[in-house]
Design an enzyme around this catalytic site. Structure first.
Site, PDB file in Angstrom:
ATOM      1  N   GLY A 133       0.813  -1.216   0.000  1.00 53.40           N
ATOM      2  CA  GLY A 133       0.000   0.000   0.000  1.00 53.40           C
ATOM      3  C   GLY A 133       0.844   1.263   0.000  1.00 53.40           C
ATOM      4  O   GLY A 133       2.036   1.236  -0.301  1.00 53.40           O
ATOM      5  N   ALA A 134       0.195   2.395   0.361  1.00 49.16           N
ATOM      6  CA  ALA A 134       0.800   3.729   0.219  1.00 49.16           C
ATOM      7  C   ALA A 134       1.315   3.835  -1.219  1.00 49.16           C
ATOM      8  O   ALA A 134       2.500   4.088  -1.472  1.00 49.16           O
ATOM      9  CB  ALA A 134       1.906   3.967   1.251  1.00 49.16           C
ATOM     10  N   HIS A 154       4.390   1.779  -8.072  1.00 51.03           N
ATOM     11  CA  HIS A 154       3.407   0.688  -8.001  1.00 51.03           C
ATOM     12  C   HIS A 154       2.469   0.756  -9.216  1.00 51.03           C
ATOM     13  O   HIS A 154       2.164  -0.253  -9.844  1.00 51.03           O
ATOM     14  CB  HIS A 154       2.531   0.823  -6.750  1.00 51.03           C
ATOM     15  CG  HIS A 154       3.242   0.693  -5.441  1.00 51.03           C
ATOM     16  ND1 HIS A 154       3.338   1.727  -4.542  1.00 51.03           N
ATOM     17  CD2 HIS A 154       3.886  -0.357  -4.871  1.00 51.03           C
ATOM     18  CE1 HIS A 154       3.997   1.322  -3.457  1.00 51.03           C
ATOM     19  NE2 HIS A 154       4.348   0.066  -3.635  1.00 51.03           N
ATOM     20  N   LYS A 191      13.555  -2.332  -8.048  1.00 54.76           N
ATOM     21  CA  LYS A 191      14.097  -1.515  -6.952  1.00 54.76           C
ATOM     22  C   LYS A 191      14.498  -2.432  -5.795  1.00 54.76           C
ATOM     23  O   LYS A 191      15.499  -2.216  -5.134  1.00 54.76           O
ATOM     24  CB  LYS A 191      13.077  -0.489  -6.472  1.00 54.76           C
ATOM     25  CG  LYS A 191      13.659   0.412  -5.404  1.00 54.76           C
ATOM     26  CD  LYS A 191      12.672   1.424  -4.938  1.00 54.76           C
ATOM     27  CE  LYS A 191      11.969   1.009  -3.686  1.00 54.76           C
ATOM     28  NZ  LYS A 191      12.843   0.880  -2.510  1.00 54.76           N
ATOM     29  N   MET A 207      11.175   5.981  -6.399  1.00 58.37           N
ATOM     30  CA  MET A 207       9.928   6.135  -5.634  1.00 58.37           C
ATOM     31  C   MET A 207       9.825   5.016  -4.620  1.00 58.37           C
ATOM     32  O   MET A 207      10.174   3.867  -4.898  1.00 58.37           O
ATOM     33  CB  MET A 207       8.748   6.129  -6.574  1.00 58.37           C
ATOM     34  CG  MET A 207       8.714   7.365  -7.405  1.00 58.37           C
ATOM     35  SD  MET A 207       7.074   7.693  -8.001  1.00 58.37           S
ATOM     36  CE  MET A 207       7.415   9.158  -8.961  1.00 58.37           C
ATOM     37  N   SER A 208       9.350   5.370  -3.435  1.00 58.03           N
ATOM     38  CA  SER A 208       9.201   4.406  -2.354  1.00 58.03           C
ATOM     39  C   SER A 208       8.160   4.943  -1.388  1.00 58.03           C
ATOM     40  O   SER A 208       8.079   6.163  -1.169  1.00 58.03           O
ATOM     41  CB  SER A 208      10.542   4.247  -1.629  1.00 58.03           C
ATOM     42  OG  SER A 208      10.344   3.633  -0.380  1.00 58.03           O
ATOM     43  N   SER A 209       7.370   4.038  -0.814  1.00 52.88           N
ATOM     44  CA  SER A 209       6.370   4.481   0.170  1.00 52.88           C
ATOM     45  C   SER A 209       7.068   5.176   1.334  1.00 52.88           C
ATOM     46  O   SER A 209       6.515   6.076   1.955  1.00 52.88           O
ATOM     47  CB  SER A 209       5.575   3.280   0.686  1.00 52.88           C
ATOM     48  OG  SER A 209       5.025   2.591  -0.408  1.00 52.88           O
ATOM     49  N   ARG A 210       8.294   4.753   1.617  1.00 52.50           N
ATOM     50  CA  ARG A 210       9.030   5.344   2.744  1.00 52.50           C
ATOM     51  C   ARG A 210       9.406   6.809   2.489  1.00 52.50           C
ATOM     52  O   ARG A 210       9.657   7.546   3.435  1.00 52.50           O
ATOM     53  CB  ARG A 210      10.298   4.546   3.032  1.00 52.50           C
ATOM     54  CG  ARG A 210      10.007   3.213   3.670  1.00 52.50           C
ATOM     55  CD  ARG A 210      11.271   2.550   4.179  1.00 52.50           C
ATOM     56  NE  ARG A 210      10.958   1.412   5.011  1.00 52.50           N
ATOM     57  CZ  ARG A 210      10.692   0.194   4.555  1.00 52.50           C
ATOM     58  NH1 ARG A 210      10.723  -0.034   3.264  1.00 52.50           N
ATOM     59  NH2 ARG A 210      10.393  -0.784   5.386  1.00 52.50           N
TER      60      ARG A 210
HETATM   61  P1  AMP Z   1       6.045  -2.451  -1.634  1.00 52.99           P
HETATM   62  O1  AMP Z   1       4.670  -1.897  -1.503  1.00 52.99           O
HETATM   63  O2  AMP Z   1       7.120  -1.479  -1.274  1.00 52.99           O
HETATM   64  O3  AMP Z   1       6.187  -3.802  -0.985  1.00 52.99           O
HETATM   65  O4  AMP Z   1       6.266  -2.706  -3.184  1.00 52.99           O
HETATM   66  C1  AMP Z   1       5.382  -3.490  -3.944  1.00 52.99           C
HETATM   67  C2  AMP Z   1       6.009  -3.763  -5.287  1.00 52.99           C
HETATM   68  O5  AMP Z   1       6.254  -2.532  -5.967  1.00 52.99           O
HETATM   69  C3  AMP Z   1       7.361  -4.485  -5.172  1.00 52.99           C
HETATM   70  O6  AMP Z   1       7.469  -5.439  -6.224  1.00 52.99           O
HETATM   71  C4  AMP Z   1       8.347  -3.346  -5.339  1.00 52.99           C
HETATM   72  O7  AMP Z   1       9.603  -3.764  -5.838  1.00 52.99           O
HETATM   73  C5  AMP Z   1       7.612  -2.485  -6.369  1.00 52.99           C
HETATM   74  N1  AMP Z   1       8.113  -1.108  -6.325  1.00 52.99           N
HETATM   75  C6  AMP Z   1       8.348  -0.347  -5.237  1.00 52.99           C
HETATM   76  N2  AMP Z   1       8.870   0.837  -5.590  1.00 52.99           N
HETATM   77  C7  AMP Z   1       8.981   0.827  -6.942  1.00 52.99           C
HETATM   78  C8  AMP Z   1       9.451   1.764  -7.910  1.00 52.99           C
HETATM   79  N3  AMP Z   1       9.935   2.963  -7.567  1.00 52.99           N
HETATM   80  N4  AMP Z   1       9.409   1.406  -9.213  1.00 52.99           N
HETATM   81  C9  AMP Z   1       8.937   0.204  -9.594  1.00 52.99           C
HETATM   82  N5  AMP Z   1       8.460  -0.727  -8.730  1.00 52.99           N
HETATM   83  C10 AMP Z   1       8.491  -0.427  -7.411  1.00 52.99           C
END
Ligand code: AMP
Length: 279
Positions: free
Chosen positions: A31-32, A37, A150, A185-188
């Site tokens: 999420g976030a 995503h 990422k 990009m990252s939720s963090r």
């Molecule tokens: P997360 O919600 O952080 O667990 O990420 C869910 C999925 O989205 C995972 O497969 C991550 O590798 C992917 N993801 C996260 N950030 C990015 C990004 N900046 N670009 C592409 N995919 C991402």
């Protein structure tokens, strides 16, 4: 968009798709949701009859309880973003749906993936990832799963899990979506101040600078230089390392084109960020 909160609802829908031979693409997330995503969801929408996203913050993969408690939650905005791009289904399980009372821990020998980089720095993290991804694959029964490069080491862990337990599921490792500044990009990132985001843009700049050094200076000198560059921007590196893209083994020699992956983990404003570059 259909929203499933129970495994029964999900299963009924999945069985209907199977009976019609429709393909299902799957994007597991915590999420976030951000544009990274969304880029995975859009790819899935373009390649499958149906796409399902899951949102589940998996407690088993957090080695730091503080990080778990502070993980951003923006469910209403997430739903709006997915509806806007035409995603057909969203699965939002609770802990009991993923880890029922009779849940048995999945065993998987992570080998070298456990002993370097994210492995020792986040004890228990990949074991937690394996548990949740196994459960999600079993419940969703996707044809193809879209994952972000990422989280490079995580892609390798999930690939090993797929090879062991779910041979028929296809995996698509997708490029990292970045801010204009280069910051992955990252939720963090939501927890970073504007100044912190500017600082964090140095991570990708450092990766690019190091990739330009291939074959020009010794690997260890290049990696030390990377740490130095980060430090000069006020960023403390946990690791700056080169691995072989095929074997995921640490390398102290430059490899042939496209087989070099430099990975960085570091802290900005006490938030742990990771990124990598393949060249
Ligand atoms: P997360 O919600 O952080 O667990 O990420 C869910 C999925 O989205 C995972 O497969 C991550 O590798 C992917 N993801 C996260 N950030 C990015 C990004 N900046 N670009 C592409 N995919 C991402």
């Amino acid at each position: 968009m259909l929203i499933f909160k129970t495994n029964n609802e999900l299963n009924d829908w999945r069985q209907q798709l199977l009976s019609k031979n429709n393909t299902l693409g799957f994007v597991p997330t915590m999420g976030a949701l951000h544009q990274g995503h969304i880029s995975l969801v859009e790819k899935s929408l373009s390649e499958n009859h149906y796409t399902i996203v899951s949102i589940y913050v998996n407690p088993k993969q957090f080695n730091d309880v503080n990080d778990l408690n502070k993980y951003p939650k923006t469910i209403e905005e997430d739903i709006a973003k997915l509806k806007k791009i035409g995603c057909q289904a969203l699965y939002i399980p609770d802990n009991e749906s993923i880890y029922p009372k009779d849940f048995k821990t999945i065993s998987l020998n992570l080998g070298g993936l456990k002993t370097i980089l994210e492995g020792p720095n986040r004890p228990g993290h990949f074991e937690g990832v394996v548990q949740v991804v196994y459960q999600l694959f079993k419940l969703v029964i996707p044809n193809k799963v879209y994952l972000g490069l990422k989280d490079y080491q995580q892609c390798k862990v999930i690939e090993l899990m797929r090879d062991t337990y779910f041979k028929s599921i296809e995996l698509d490792f997708c490029p990292t979506y970045r801010e204009d500044s280069g910051l992955a990009m990252s939720s963090r990132n939501m927890r970073l101040s504007e100044q912190g985001k500017m600082k964090a843009a140095s991570i990708y700049k450092t990766l690019k600078a190091l990739s330009a050094l291939r074959d020009n200076i010794a690997v260890n000198n290049a990696l030390d230089y990377g740490k130095h560059l980060l430090k000069s921007k006020g960023i403390e590196a946990e690791y700056v390392a080169l691995v072989n893209a095929k074997t995921f083994k640490l390398s102290n020699k430059w490899l042939s084109k496209n087989n070099n992956v430099i990975l960085i983990a570091c802290y900005v404003e006490n938030i742990r960020l990771i990124d990598n570059i393949q060249f």
